[in-house]
Design a protein around this motif. Structure first.
Motif, PDB file in Angstrom:
ATOM      1  N   LEU A 191      11.144   0.971  -0.667  1.00 33.44           N
ATOM      2  CA  LEU A 191      10.224  -0.163  -0.793  1.00 33.44           C
ATOM      3  C   LEU A 191       9.222   0.072  -1.918  1.00 33.44           C
ATOM      4  CD1 LEU A 191       9.487  -1.074   2.943  1.00 33.44           C
ATOM      5  CD2 LEU A 191      10.699  -2.470   1.257  1.00 33.44           C
ATOM      6  N   ILE A 192       8.718   1.305  -2.040  1.00 32.85           N
ATOM      7  CA  ILE A 192       7.761   1.597  -3.108  1.00 32.85           C
ATOM      8  C   ILE A 192       8.427   1.453  -4.470  1.00 32.85           C
ATOM      9  CG2 ILE A 192       6.472   3.476  -4.206  1.00 32.85           C
ATOM     10  CD1 ILE A 192       5.575   4.376  -1.490  1.00 32.85           C
ATOM     11  N   ILE A 193       9.632   1.983  -4.624  1.00 32.93           N
ATOM     12  CA  ILE A 193      10.345   1.876  -5.897  1.00 32.93           C
ATOM     13  C   ILE A 193      10.565   0.411  -6.268  1.00 32.93           C
ATOM     14  CG2 ILE A 193      12.560   2.318  -7.041  1.00 32.93           C
ATOM     15  CD1 ILE A 193      12.706   4.919  -5.378  1.00 32.93           C
ATOM     16  N   THR A 194      11.006  -0.390  -5.296  1.00 37.13           N
ATOM     17  CA  THR A 194      11.276  -1.809  -5.556  1.00 37.13           C
ATOM     18  C   THR A 194       9.993  -2.567  -5.865  1.00 37.13           C
ATOM     19  OG1 THR A 194      13.139  -1.671  -4.001  1.00 37.13           O
ATOM     20  CG2 THR A 194      12.411  -3.865  -4.657  1.00 37.13           C
ATOM     21  N   ALA A 195       8.928  -2.292  -5.086  1.00 41.87           N
ATOM     22  CA  ALA A 195       7.664  -3.002  -5.296  1.00 41.87           C
ATOM     23  C   ALA A 195       7.077  -2.700  -6.668  1.00 41.87           C
ATOM     24  CB  ALA A 195       6.665  -2.614  -4.199  1.00 41.87           C
ATOM     25  N   VAL A 196       7.089  -1.436  -7.067  1.00 37.00           N
ATOM     26  CA  VAL A 196       6.535  -1.056  -8.374  1.00 37.00           C
ATOM     27  C   VAL A 196       7.377  -1.641  -9.495  1.00 37.00           C
ATOM     28  CG1 VAL A 196       6.022   0.877  -9.909  1.00 37.00           C
ATOM     29  CG2 VAL A 196       5.449   1.044  -7.482  1.00 37.00           C
ATOM     30  N   ALA A 212       9.177  11.939   3.751  1.00 33.92           N
ATOM     31  CA  ALA A 212       9.041  10.822   4.679  1.00 33.92           C
ATOM     32  C   ALA A 212       7.592  10.357   4.808  1.00 33.92           C
ATOM     33  CB  ALA A 212       9.585  11.225   6.057  1.00 33.92           C
ATOM     34  N   MET A 213       6.642  11.283   4.652  1.00 34.83           N
ATOM     35  CA  MET A 213       5.228  10.952   4.834  1.00 34.83           C
ATOM     36  C   MET A 213       4.556  10.410   3.577  1.00 34.83           C
ATOM     37  SD  MET A 213       4.318  11.285   7.934  1.00 34.83           S
ATOM     38  CE  MET A 213       2.542  11.151   7.624  1.00 34.83           C
ATOM     39  N   ASN A 214       5.041  10.786   2.396  1.00 36.12           N
ATOM     40  CA  ASN A 214       4.371  10.372   1.157  1.00 36.12           C
ATOM     41  C   ASN A 214       4.212   8.866   1.025  1.00 36.12           C
ATOM     42  OD1 ASN A 214       4.048  13.024   0.476  1.00 36.12           O
ATOM     43  ND2 ASN A 214       5.607  13.072  -1.126  1.00 36.12           N
ATOM     44  N   PRO A 215       5.235   8.053   1.334  1.00 33.37           N
ATOM     45  CA  PRO A 215       5.028   6.603   1.246  1.00 33.37           C
ATOM     46  C   PRO A 215       3.930   6.101   2.175  1.00 33.37           C
ATOM     47  CG  PRO A 215       7.369   7.114   1.365  1.00 33.37           C
ATOM     48  CD  PRO A 215       6.633   8.391   1.661  1.00 33.37           C
ATOM     49  N   VAL A 216       3.846   6.678   3.373  1.00 37.41           N
ATOM     50  CA  VAL A 216       2.799   6.278   4.320  1.00 37.41           C
ATOM     51  C   VAL A 216       1.425   6.649   3.778  1.00 37.41           C
ATOM     52  CG1 VAL A 216       1.919   6.603   6.664  1.00 37.41           C
ATOM     53  CG2 VAL A 216       4.395   6.565   6.255  1.00 37.41           C
ATOM     54  N   ILE A 217       1.304   7.860   3.252  1.00 34.76           N
ATOM     55  CA  ILE A 217       0.017   8.327   2.726  1.00 34.76           C
ATOM     56  C   ILE A 217      -0.450   7.451   1.574  1.00 34.76           C
ATOM     57  CG2 ILE A 217      -1.132  10.241   1.532  1.00 34.76           C
ATOM     58  CD1 ILE A 217       0.690  12.143   3.103  1.00 34.76           C
ATOM     59  N   TYR A 218       0.453   7.112   0.667  1.00 30.66           N
ATOM     60  CA  TYR A 218       0.065   6.337  -0.510  1.00 30.66           C
ATOM     61  C   TYR A 218      -0.239   4.875  -0.188  1.00 30.66           C
ATOM     62  CZ  TYR A 218       0.484   9.656  -4.305  1.00 30.66           C
ATOM     63  OH  TYR A 218       0.251  10.702  -5.163  1.00 30.66           O
ATOM     64  N   SER A 219       0.370   4.334   0.850  1.00 35.80           N
ATOM     65  CA  SER A 219       0.160   2.920   1.157  1.00 35.80           C
ATOM     66  C   SER A 219      -1.012   2.680   2.103  1.00 35.80           C
ATOM     67  CB  SER A 219       1.436   2.316   1.764  1.00 35.80           C
ATOM     68  OG  SER A 219       1.804   2.989   2.952  1.00 35.80           O
ATOM     69  N   MET A 220      -1.509   3.729   2.767  1.00 35.93           N
ATOM     70  CA  MET A 220      -2.567   3.542   3.761  1.00 35.93           C
ATOM     71  C   MET A 220      -3.861   3.022   3.146  1.00 35.93           C
ATOM     72  SD  MET A 220      -2.159   6.771   6.380  1.00 35.93           S
ATOM     73  CE  MET A 220      -3.823   6.545   6.984  1.00 35.93           C
ATOM     74  N   ARG A 221      -4.288   3.591   2.017  1.00 34.74           N
ATOM     75  CA  ARG A 221      -5.590   3.251   1.443  1.00 34.74           C
ATOM     76  C   ARG A 221      -5.460   2.494   0.110  1.00 34.74           C
ATOM     77  NH1 ARG A 221     -10.014   6.036   3.381  1.00 34.74           N
ATOM     78  NH2 ARG A 221     -11.044   5.771   1.370  1.00 34.74           N
ATOM     79  N   ASN A 222      -4.264   2.086  -0.247  1.00 28.94           N
ATOM     80  CA  ASN A 222      -4.053   1.425  -1.519  1.00 28.94           C
ATOM     81  C   ASN A 222      -3.824  -0.063  -1.281  1.00 28.94           C
ATOM     82  OD1 ASN A 222      -2.840   0.440  -3.999  1.00 28.94           O
ATOM     83  ND2 ASN A 222      -2.603   2.585  -4.583  1.00 28.94           N
ATOM     84  N   LYS A 223      -4.840  -0.866  -1.560  1.00 26.99           N
ATOM     85  CA  LYS A 223      -4.784  -2.299  -1.293  1.00 26.99           C
ATOM     86  C   LYS A 223      -3.718  -2.985  -2.137  1.00 26.99           C
ATOM     87  CE  LYS A 223      -7.733  -6.410  -1.029  1.00 26.99           C
ATOM     88  NZ  LYS A 223      -9.097  -6.954  -1.261  1.00 26.99           N
ATOM     89  N   GLU A 224      -3.653  -2.649  -3.424  1.00 28.40           N
ATOM     90  CA  GLU A 224      -2.676  -3.287  -4.311  1.00 28.40           C
ATOM     91  C   GLU A 224      -1.249  -3.009  -3.860  1.00 28.40           C
ATOM     92  OE1 GLU A 224      -3.644  -1.661  -8.123  1.00 28.40           O
ATOM     93  OE2 GLU A 224      -4.991  -3.310  -8.625  1.00 28.40           O
ATOM     94  N   LEU A 225      -0.992  -1.758  -3.493  1.00 29.86           N
ATOM     95  CA  LEU A 225       0.348  -1.387  -3.065  1.00 29.86           C
ATOM     96  C   LEU A 225       0.695  -2.050  -1.742  1.00 29.86           C
ATOM     97  CD1 LEU A 225       2.878   0.256  -3.649  1.00 29.86           C
ATOM     98  CD2 LEU A 225       1.801   2.215  -2.527  1.00 29.86           C
ATOM     99  N   LYS A 226      -0.258  -2.117  -0.821  1.00 30.30           N
ATOM    100  CA  LYS A 226       0.003  -2.765   0.460  1.00 30.30           C
ATOM    101  C   LYS A 226       0.318  -4.244   0.277  1.00 30.30           C
ATOM    102  CE  LYS A 226      -3.690  -1.274   2.726  1.00 30.30           C
ATOM    103  NZ  LYS A 226      -4.653  -1.036   3.831  1.00 30.30           N
ATOM    104  N   GLU A 227      -0.415  -4.910  -0.620  1.00 28.44           N
ATOM    105  CA  GLU A 227      -0.152  -6.325  -0.880  1.00 28.44           C
ATOM    106  C   GLU A 227       1.227  -6.517  -1.507  1.00 28.44           C
ATOM    107  OE1 GLU A 227      -3.333  -7.740  -3.289  1.00 28.44           O
ATOM    108  OE2 GLU A 227      -4.769  -7.846  -1.633  1.00 28.44           O
ATOM    109  N   ALA A 228       1.597  -5.627  -2.441  1.00 31.21           N
ATOM    110  CA  ALA A 228       2.913  -5.733  -3.084  1.00 31.21           C
ATOM    111  C   ALA A 228       4.027  -5.493  -2.072  1.00 31.21           C
ATOM    112  CB  ALA A 228       3.010  -4.736  -4.235  1.00 31.21           C
TER     113      ALA A 228
END
Length: 311
Positions: A42-47, A282-298
């Motif tokens: 999901l992160i790869i696709t969103a970015v 497995a945890m890195n995507p969770v860590i990066y999306s928790m406090r990143n508003k732009e990434l969460k919206e994407a």
């Protein structure tokens, strides 16, 4: 067996012995693997698809997710297959390939985390020069250097390790092929050459770690000088996910390789290996999306788009 050429296969360490527990291990690893595939995918696709995320920070995050996918795909599927088919065997060439790709990806990830620390340092401590220092070409060169360094690191260690004669059997005390466990199978003092190479690599890794620490010392010093609370919160939101990933990566790796031999056991080796080889991807995507508003919206828009297409 007199040398490595007579070793046709290795026997990996099994998590459990009974069939019921093997199925439980398969199910647990399958869940973790699918979570890692989903999160990083999901992160790869969103970015890649969201033009608002076409910035250096997210470009590095995309590469990190690719490396995480590769790392967990190198070790977990084989372990799941062994549990499902009730076997422990891995071929000699398969073991060498596993060592190479794991070292390649894990080394490139650490070098990339170092580059990401520099990116955060420039963004917060030298914001007026950010566009110049972190241009498209500069980011591409630094990322390519991280991948190339990981590749060179893997070539040297894999070639050196599998050129060492093995005469202590073929049982690897780990659920995947790992250099320290393979060196235990070597004859007499023939492993010392690889140990020397590991020491050199350790010094280089320590230099990267010191660079990350010094970068964050300057980052936190600069952040604490920001007068507005909103500005400090935004700066911390940019840095804390990366710092959390670095801490998870470094602490699990250090405990895996530098813990005293007196507290080493096959069961503990398995747990520690899972902590540094399976949990971070497995945890890195969770860590990066928790406090990143732009990434969460994407990610939210991407999930909504996928749901709409399925209807």
């Amino acid at each position: 067996m007199s040398n490595s050429s007579s070793t046709n296969e290795f026997l990996l360490l099994a998590f459990v012995d009974t069939q019921e527990l093997q199925l439980l291990h398969f199910s647990l690893f399958l869940g973790i693997y699918l979570a890692a595939l989903l999160g990083n995918g999901l992160i790869i696709t969103a970015v890649a698809c969201d033009h608002r995320l076409h910035t250096p920070m997210y470009f590095f995050l995309l590469n990190l997710s690719v490396l995480d996918l590769g790392t967990i795909s190198t070790t977990v599927p084989k372990s799941m297959a062994n549990s499902l088919w009730d076997t422990r065997a891995i071929s000699y060439s398969g073991c060498a390939a596993q060592v190479f790709f794991f070292l390649f990806l894990i080394s490139a990830e650490f070098y990339l985390l170092t580059v990401m620390a520099y990116d955060r340092y420039v963004a917060i401590c030298r914001p007026l020069h950010y566009g110049t220092l972190m241009g498209t070409r500069a980011c591409a060169k630094m990322t390519a250097a991280a991948w190339a360094s990981g590749f060179l690191h893997a070539v040297l260690h894999t070639g050196n390790t599998f050129s060492i004669p093995l005469c202590q059997g073929n049982r690897v005390d780990q659920f995947f092929c790992e250099i320290p466990q393979i060196l235990k199978l070597s004859c007499s003092d023939s492993y010392l050459r690889e140990v020397g190479l590991i020491v050199v690599s350790g010094c280089l890794s320590f230099g990267c770690f010191i660079f990350i620490v010094l970068s964050y010392v300057q980052i936190f010093t600069a952040v604490l000088r920001i007068p507005s609370e909103q500005g400090r919160h935004k700066a911390f939101s940019m840095c804390l996910p990366h710092l959390a990933v670095v801490c998870l990566f470094v602490t699990t790796g250090l405990f895996a390789y530098l813990r005293p031999a007196s507290i080493s056991s096959p069961a503990l080796n398995l747990v520690v290996a899972v902590l540094y080889a399976v949990v971070p991807p497995a945890m890195n995507p969770v860590i990066y999306s928790m406090r990143n508003k732009e990434l969460k919206e994407a990610l939210k828009k991407l999930v909504q788009l996928l749901l709409v297409q399925q209807q």
